[in-house]
Scaffold this motif. Structure first.
Motif, PDB file in Angstrom:
ATOM      1  N   LYS A 304       0.835  -1.202   0.000  1.00 34.48           N
ATOM      2  CA  LYS A 304       0.000   0.000   0.000  1.00 34.48           C
ATOM      3  C   LYS A 304       0.875   1.260   0.000  1.00 34.48           C
ATOM      4  O   LYS A 304       0.603   2.224  -0.716  1.00 34.48           O
ATOM      5  N   GLN A 538      -7.292  -1.658  -0.152  1.00 37.19           N
ATOM      6  CA  GLN A 538      -6.002  -1.902  -0.798  1.00 37.19           C
ATOM      7  C   GLN A 538      -5.935  -1.279  -2.195  1.00 37.19           C
ATOM      8  O   GLN A 538      -5.020  -1.576  -2.959  1.00 37.19           O
ATOM      9  N   GLN A 540      -5.959   2.235  -4.666  1.00 39.22           N
ATOM     10  CA  GLN A 540      -5.710   3.673  -4.689  1.00 39.22           C
ATOM     11  C   GLN A 540      -5.879   4.210  -6.099  1.00 39.22           C
ATOM     12  O   GLN A 540      -5.578   3.528  -7.081  1.00 39.22           O
TER      13      GLN A 540
END
Length: 557
Positions: A304, A538, A540
């Motif tokens: 991440k 998880q 983006q």
């Protein structure tokens, strides 16, 4: 009276252009010859009119002659400068090319099928990004690890698949945790010739790098995902540091002061204050390696943080796409070519430059980064059944992970080509149920062919040739006039129209029964909806600069 032959030769114009104009226009100075004797009498006086004409020529020719000499000198200097610059540029280009380290793309004995071009003839681009933990140099050892690591086989501790859509409108980045358990394929070391046999038991995916090099990591990804990989790019510790320095820093954010070091000495050593910090050099490497200190202290949290860094780097590079400082641009080119280890298809600066032009086409808000769905297996992880395969299928089918092109694809699914009557459609059925770990199901093509015949497709035949590998059932057709027929077959069996693909590898409507349909007469429904594939925690978006990494309890100061 005529002039001497010598004077006649010396007065010959230099070019057709000078010949067209007068001697004065060409900068010819008659005074150069005024002492020369005339034929027919040495020292004979010319006529006064001739003397006046010569005087006028002398008076009008000198400034033009000087201008012409200046122009010729300037042109000569410019030519030298241009040739010198071109020569230096060519030599520097060769120098940069010599920096690039290359290796074979795929060391396995099997490759995933290439994607079918879209209606415009475009194909997606898949690049595997690999971060090596190699400590076999003084620079790398100084940046991480201990002396006992020197000489040990390198591990692929960072693995990300970068998928650029066929129309270049969007990009997906999928990370795989380094300790993912999966069978490893057979690989042959291109330097030593050593053969690493396929493993029956599941192994950590990061050990694939030690089985001949990055080409074995590529083969492992293709075996697991069924995604054809076009290129790989690998970088080690020191390469990350030098690249981060050349970029000039990347902004990252933490929600509290963080120090990645515990009482046992574990951790990357990253120390940041709460909020946003531009990290570069060794600090950038610490950010990318930090596990102890972020969220739950796992590799998932590390992935991440890596996504956050990559998103920020993309935004920084786009913001500074036209570096105004030549030295900075040169530094970036120098460090990038030194840092990268790529496949043979990216072995020159031009090829890397062309690739970079492709990668910068999607806007940041069309870039989606996520981690492969997983389940814990003790201290390790494994692909989550159903969800991981669904994610891989989206990538294979070139479906944007941000969901913005789903409506468009749904509208485009149904063909305008009218289907023939079921009884008039010739269909060939092939057995594609073999996998990396399972043998093909005997007689599977014949069984499905009987199902189709029972539904009225009486011209269906089973291909008895050797079975092939197809993770998912697919229907292929060779030309637009058979698309409607292929879709009619899909509808009769309940196969999604997204699995109907145009291909020059077949001569007619061809149904390949994949590993997803090993038993039964009815095509199995997908167990996971596409909308539920991605774990929002998880995932983006490349344009989102508002997120901060959560600091793990006990690692704040």
């Amino acid at each position: 009276m005529g002039r001497s032959g010598v004077r006649g030769e010396r007065s010959r114009p230099d070019s057709h252009a000078e010949q067209a104009g007068g001697a004065g226009e060409s900068g010819w100075d008659e005074s150069l010859y005024e002492d020369a004797p005339e034929v027919g009498g040495a020292g004979a006086d010319p006529e006064p009119a001739d003397r006046r004409r010569r005087a006028r020529r002398r008076a009008g020719s000198r400034p033009k002659r000087r201008r012409r000499r200046i122009l010729r000198w300037t042109a000569g200097v410019l030519a030298v400068l241009v040739l010198g610059t071109a020569g230096a540029g060519y030599l520097y280009y060769r120098h940069l090319n010599s920096n690039i380290k290359t290796d074979k793309l795929n060391l396995g004995d099997k490759q995933a099928a290439k994607p079918t071009p879209n209606a415009a003839g475009q194909t997606p681009l898949n690049i595997l990004l690999i971060g090596s933990d190699s400590r076999n140099s003084k620079e790398n050892l100084k940046l991480g690890g201990h002396k006992a690591s020197v000489g040990a086989p390198p591990l692929a501790d960072v693995q990300m698949l970068l998928h650029l859509s066929a129309d270049r409108s969007n990009m997906s980045v999928v990370s795989m945790p380094r300790d993912t358990l999966t069978p490893l394929p057979k690989c042959t070391d291109p330097e030593t010739g050593k053969v690493y046999e396929a493993t029956v038991s599941r192994q950590m995916v990061n050990t694939s790098l030690a089985r001949g090099g990055p080409g074995c990591t590529v083969a492992t990804w293709e075996q697991l995902t069924g995604i054809h990989i076009d290129h790989f790019m690998m970088v080690d510790f020191s390469g990350v540091v030098s690249m981060a320095d050349a970029i000039g820093g990347v902004p990252v954010c933490v929600d509290a002061n963080v120090y990645s070091r515990n009482s046992s000495g574990e951790g990357s050593g990253l120390k940041l204050e709460k909020g946003t910090t531009y990290v570069k050099g060794e600090q950038a490497l610490q950010w990318l390696r930090t596990r102890h200190g972020f969220e739950d202290g796992s590799d998932i949290a590390r992935a991440k943080a890596q996504h956050m860094y990559m998103s920020s780097m993309v935004r920084e590079l786009r913001k500074n796409a036209t570096f105004s400082h030549p030295n900075r641009l040169r530094s970036l080119a120098e460090e990038a070519t030194k840092a990268l280890h790529v496949d043979e298809g990216l072995n020159t600066v031009k090829k890397l430059y062309d690739l970079s032009n492709e990668l910068k086409k999607p806007e940041p808000d069309r870039i989606t980064m996520t981690t492969m769905p997983f389940v814990y297996v003790g201290a390790r992880v494994a692909p989550k059944e159903g969800a991981a395969e669904a994610l891989f299928r989206l990538v294979r089918d070139d479906v944007a992970l941000d969901g913005k092109d789903k409506k468009k694809k749904a509208e485009d699914e149904v063909s305008d080509d009218p289907a023939a009557a079921d009884a008039d459609i010739a269909v060939q059925v092939r057995n594609g149920t073999r996998t990396a770990t399972l043998a093909a199901v005997p007689g599977r093509a014949s069984a499905v062919a009987q199902v189709l015949t029972g539904k009225g497709f009486t011209q269906t035949v089973a291909d008895q040739a050797q079975s092939q590998v197809e993770d998912e059932t697919v229907i292929r057709y060779p030309s637009a006039d058979l698309e409607g027929d292929a879709q009619a077959v899909a509808k009769s069996l309940g196969i999604p129209l997204s699995s109907v693909k145009k291909s020059t590898d077949v001569t007619g409507v061809t149904l390949v029964v994949g590993a997803d349909w090993r038993t039964g007469n009815a095509y199995p429904k997908k167990s996971v909806d596409d909308d539920k594939v991605l774990d929002k925690e998880q995932t983006q978006n490349g344009a989102d600069d508002s997120k901060c990494m959560k600091v793990e309890q006990g690692y704040s100061w």
